[in-house]
Motif scaffolding. Structure first.
Motif, PDB file in Angstrom:
ATOM      1  N   VAL A   1       0.879  -1.179   0.000  1.00  0.00           N
ATOM      2  CA  VAL A   1       0.000   0.000   0.000  1.00  0.00           C
ATOM      3  C   VAL A   1       0.915   1.227   0.000  1.00  0.00           C
ATOM      4  O   VAL A   1       1.894   1.251   0.749  1.00  0.00           O
ATOM      5  CB  VAL A   1      -0.900   0.037   1.261  1.00  0.00           C
ATOM      6  N   PRO A   2       0.637   2.248  -0.799  1.00  0.00           N
ATOM      7  CA  PRO A   2       1.479   3.447  -0.752  1.00  0.00           C
ATOM      8  C   PRO A   2       1.447   4.069   0.645  1.00  0.00           C
ATOM      9  O   PRO A   2       0.395   4.124   1.282  1.00  0.00           O
ATOM     10  CB  PRO A   2       0.855   4.400  -1.765  1.00  0.00           C
TER      11      PRO A   2
ATOM     12  N   PHE B   1      -1.085   7.061   1.031  1.00  0.00           N
ATOM     13  CA  PHE B   1      -2.356   6.817   0.352  1.00  0.00           C
ATOM     14  C   PHE B   1      -3.458   7.808   0.729  1.00  0.00           C
ATOM     15  O   PHE B   1      -4.343   8.088  -0.065  1.00  0.00           O
ATOM     16  CB  PHE B   1      -2.846   5.377   0.560  1.00  0.00           C
TER      17      PHE B   1
ATOM     18  N   ILE C   1      -5.329   5.385  -5.641  1.00  0.00           N
ATOM     19  CA  ILE C   1      -4.561   4.529  -4.735  1.00  0.00           C
ATOM     20  C   ILE C   1      -4.400   3.154  -5.369  1.00  0.00           C
ATOM     21  O   ILE C   1      -5.380   2.559  -5.833  1.00  0.00           O
ATOM     22  CB  ILE C   1      -5.294   4.409  -3.377  1.00  0.00           C
ATOM     23  N   LYS C   2      -3.169   2.635  -5.377  1.00  0.00           N
ATOM     24  CA  LYS C   2      -2.886   1.315  -5.929  1.00  0.00           C
ATOM     25  C   LYS C   2      -2.487   0.395  -4.793  1.00  0.00           C
ATOM     26  O   LYS C   2      -1.546   0.674  -4.062  1.00  0.00           O
ATOM     27  CB  LYS C   2      -1.772   1.401  -6.975  1.00  0.00           C
ATOM     28  N   VAL C   3      -3.231  -0.713  -4.677  1.00  0.00           N
ATOM     29  CA  VAL C   3      -3.028  -1.664  -3.585  1.00  0.00           C
ATOM     30  C   VAL C   3      -2.735  -3.031  -4.197  1.00  0.00           C
ATOM     31  O   VAL C   3      -3.453  -3.487  -5.080  1.00  0.00           O
ATOM     32  CB  VAL C   3      -4.294  -1.735  -2.696  1.00  0.00           C
TER      33      VAL C   3
ATOM     34  N   SER D   1     -11.485   8.838  -3.416  1.00  0.00           N
ATOM     35  CA  SER D   1     -10.337   8.526  -4.264  1.00  0.00           C
ATOM     36  C   SER D   1     -10.609   7.204  -4.969  1.00  0.00           C
ATOM     37  O   SER D   1     -11.317   6.343  -4.450  1.00  0.00           O
ATOM     38  CB  SER D   1      -9.076   8.374  -3.414  1.00  0.00           C
TER      39      SER D   1
ATOM     40  N   ILE E   1      -9.560   3.532  -6.145  1.00  0.00           N
ATOM     41  CA  ILE E   1      -8.687   2.489  -5.611  1.00  0.00           C
ATOM     42  C   ILE E   1      -8.589   1.385  -6.658  1.00  0.00           C
ATOM     43  O   ILE E   1      -9.603   0.909  -7.160  1.00  0.00           O
ATOM     44  CB  ILE E   1      -9.226   1.901  -4.287  1.00  0.00           C
TER      45      ILE E   1
END
Length: 175
Positions: A74-75, A78, A84-86, A161, A163
């Motif tokens: 996780v960034p 975030f 957000i990229k998970v 946001s 995801i």
């Protein structure tokens, strides 16, 4: 725009002549009387338009993500990202928690798979805190966006946001 006809002693409004005062039904006494009515009429029209615009654009409640548990990656920043990229393992529970200022409620979150199909997951909101647990049985890319979050409601309700879940296959190492 106020358009007075001296010849007809009337206001030209919306393609027709208004010969009488709308509330009293009596002829205009003067151009000044008609002009005063028109100024009031314009203010009321503007107020109606603003009210309609407000109804058409309801205030969106912000979904504030605070924690992502169970993900592989996780960034670290975030909370401040618009997208957000998970990274998640197949079959692993990933729980998102955060703040959502609405009354206690449960609803479904549509998640778009990379093949175009939708998968639905429940979200619970209690005392302004939300929790949603996701579990993806196959690898691929799964997205949640503001548009998806709002698509099951008659009117948009939330801002959030985007995801993207990157679901990867976990390999077993021989021991």
């Amino acid at each position: 725009m106020f358009n007075w006809s001296d010849k007809k002693q009337a206001i030209y409004l919306h393609g027709t002549y208004l010969l009488t005062h709308p509330e009293t039904g009596e002829r205009w006494e003067s151009k000044q009387q008609a002009q005063l009515w028109y100024i009031e009429y314009q203010a009321q029209e503007q107020a109606r338009e603003e009210e309609l615009a407000q109804r058409a654009m309801p205030e969106l409640k912000t979904v504030k993500l605070q924690a992502v548990d169970g993900a592989l990656k996780v960034p670290s920043n975030f909370e401040s990202l618009d997208a957000i990229k998970v990274t998640v393992a197949e079959g692993q529970n990933v729980t998102l928690t955060g703040l959502l200022d609405i009354a206690d409620e449960s609803f479904l979150v549509p998640v778009l798979r990379d093949d175009g199909r939708r998968v639905y997951f429940p979200i619970e909101v209690q005392n302004g805190q939300f929790s949603a647990t996701f579990n993806f049985p196959t690898s691929g890319r799964f997205e949640v966006s503001q548009a998806l979050l709002n698509e099951e409601f008659a009117q948009p309700r939330f801002s959030a946001s985007s995801i993207t879940f990157y679901v990867i296959r976990q390999t077993q190492t021989a021991a």
